[in-house]
Design an enzyme around this catalytic site. Sequence first.
Site, PDB file in Angstrom:
ATOM      1  N   LYS A  43      -8.878  -4.117  -4.339  1.00 18.48           N
ATOM      2  CA  LYS A  43      -8.482  -2.783  -4.764  1.00 18.48           C
ATOM      3  C   LYS A  43      -7.689  -2.920  -6.059  1.00 18.48           C
ATOM      4  O   LYS A  43      -6.923  -3.868  -6.225  1.00 18.48           O
ATOM      5  CB  LYS A  43      -7.617  -2.106  -3.700  1.00 18.48           C
ATOM      6  N   LEU A  60      -1.577   1.014  10.847  1.00 20.69           N
ATOM      7  CA  LEU A  60      -2.766   0.782  11.664  1.00 20.69           C
ATOM      8  C   LEU A  60      -4.017   0.960  10.826  1.00 20.69           C
ATOM      9  O   LEU A  60      -4.324   2.059  10.355  1.00 20.69           O
ATOM     10  CB  LEU A  60      -2.794   1.754  12.853  1.00 20.69           C
ATOM     11  N   ARG A  72      -0.702  -8.192  -5.571  1.00 21.06           N
ATOM     12  CA  ARG A  72      -0.203  -8.306  -4.197  1.00 21.06           C
ATOM     13  C   ARG A  72      -0.482  -9.725  -3.724  1.00 21.06           C
ATOM     14  O   ARG A  72      -1.631 -10.162  -3.696  1.00 21.06           O
ATOM     15  CB  ARG A  72      -0.899  -7.314  -3.279  1.00 21.06           C
ATOM     16  N   GLU A 116       0.512   1.107  -1.421  1.00 21.24           N
ATOM     17  CA  GLU A 116       0.933  -0.238  -1.835  1.00 21.24           C
ATOM     18  C   GLU A 116       0.822  -0.413  -3.341  1.00 21.24           C
ATOM     19  O   GLU A 116       1.663  -1.093  -3.967  1.00 21.24           O
ATOM     20  CB  GLU A 116       0.073  -1.279  -1.115  1.00 21.24           C
ATOM     21  N   ASN A 160      -5.454   8.897   9.812  1.00 22.51           N
ATOM     22  CA  ASN A 160      -6.648   9.729   9.954  1.00 22.51           C
ATOM     23  C   ASN A 160      -7.132   9.972  11.372  1.00 22.51           C
ATOM     24  O   ASN A 160      -7.913  10.904  11.594  1.00 22.51           O
ATOM     25  CB  ASN A 160      -7.799   9.106   9.151  1.00 22.51           C
ATOM     26  N   HIS A 163       2.240  -6.759   5.587  1.00 23.15           N
ATOM     27  CA  HIS A 163       2.206  -5.329   5.253  1.00 23.15           C
ATOM     28  C   HIS A 163       3.526  -4.863   4.657  1.00 23.15           C
ATOM     29  O   HIS A 163       3.866  -3.684   4.717  1.00 23.15           O
ATOM     30  CB  HIS A 163       1.872  -4.481   6.501  1.00 23.15           C
ATOM     31  N   ASN A 206      -4.872  -5.597  -5.624  1.00 24.82           N
ATOM     32  CA  ASN A 206      -4.587  -5.749  -4.197  1.00 24.82           C
ATOM     33  C   ASN A 206      -5.808  -6.399  -3.563  1.00 24.82           C
ATOM     34  O   ASN A 206      -6.758  -5.725  -3.178  1.00 24.82           O
ATOM     35  CB  ASN A 206      -4.291  -4.376  -3.585  1.00 24.82           C
ATOM     36  N   ARG A 219      -9.353  -9.460  14.052  1.00 17.95           N
ATOM     37  CA  ARG A 219      -8.317 -10.444  14.385  1.00 17.95           C
ATOM     38  C   ARG A 219      -7.853 -10.233  15.821  1.00 17.95           C
ATOM     39  O   ARG A 219      -7.714  -9.112  16.277  1.00 17.95           O
ATOM     40  CB  ARG A 219      -7.125 -10.328  13.437  1.00 17.95           C
TER      41      ARG A 219
END
Length: 401
Positions: free
Chosen positions: A19, A210, A93, A382, A335, A181, A12, A242
């Site tokens: 990742k 988010l 990904r 993911e 979180n 996403h 990813n 962004r």
Amino acid sequence: MNMQESSVLTINGGSSSIKFALFAVADAPIRQLRGKIDRLGERDATITLTDLASGENQIRSVGALDHRSATGYLLDWLEERVGLASLKAVGHRIVNGGARYKEPQPITSELMDELRRISAYAPEHLPSEIAMIELFSGRAPTLLQAACFDTAFHQHMPRVAKILPIPRRYEALGVERLGFHGLSYAFLVEELTRVAGVEAASSRVIMAHLGNGASLSAVRGGKCIDTTMGFTPAAGVPMGTRSGDLDPGLVLFFAQAEGLSAERFHRMVNHEAGLLGVSETSSDLRDLLDRETRDVRASEAVDLFCYQVKKSIGSFATALGGLDTLVFTGGIGENSSAIRARICADLDFLGVQLDATRNDGSEPVISTDSGCVCVRVIATDEEMMIAKAVSGILDRTHSKE
């Protein structure tokens, strides 16, 4: 780290990190290890490894790495610790598959040609993703590689949600609202079905992913009907660096006022804007929450983020004809109870009512029992979606042999 004989590797790649995870090949993928090479492009990149069987955690500095050198580092580590021959497949990904790819695909020369053709669609991601695929091919040319597209989930959007109000001739170039996403949203639909049932997952759902990158999607019948990001991931709500949606007239204004080129404007809206641009101090909401009582810039950045997410929820509730379930996910969504509370404040008219105790504890359901809308916190995964997609490709490949 003792891995089983055959594994699926998931990759990813983000704009500043890679990742990865190893999954045992089984009826359902079983995660064995997860890792991350972070802070790419800086002088102090780090690698973090977690062996889920033993609980062993490692983190160490690996010096200055870009995506290409980080991929080489990962390949060397895999060869030494796991053995590339033990890998059954690698799933990547791919942030943007354009309008053509709607399902995970084995990577072929034809697919690679298409990714190179559309690399300008996502210059922050696609070139490095292509390079990673090529490096794996060079080291393990017979290894099955698969592409899992972040845009695929949004292919079911109605045409009215895809059309950009620009001259139609640009549609021939593939210019339309694509959304991103998607792997996260696909996982959330599956997980919502598991924890709440088919009826809940098929109802009117808004999902808020988010994090440093942020977007929302409106989902009905398990399918996306609208999303905040557009042709690129820079659109939608403000993010870490962004801008989100901007007045397009700013392009000419900045060109005339400051001589800003298209390339410089692109860098600004992707790397210098959003929370960082407004606060002038940090792209991390945790930092901004700590500073907001003594720094009006931090306070305004937090307020802007929450305000724009709240507006998106309202507009998507209109598109859905109501709202039954609101899901928070991503690093911030999972979180930050403070951000969730601010976003949901004054949404009573939609039936959104948070239970403060549940929200503070980030419980799976954070709404009151009397509220009309079920508000949930679901950790996204993911990598699991990539592993499942690759396992499906392997099964189909074996059934043809």
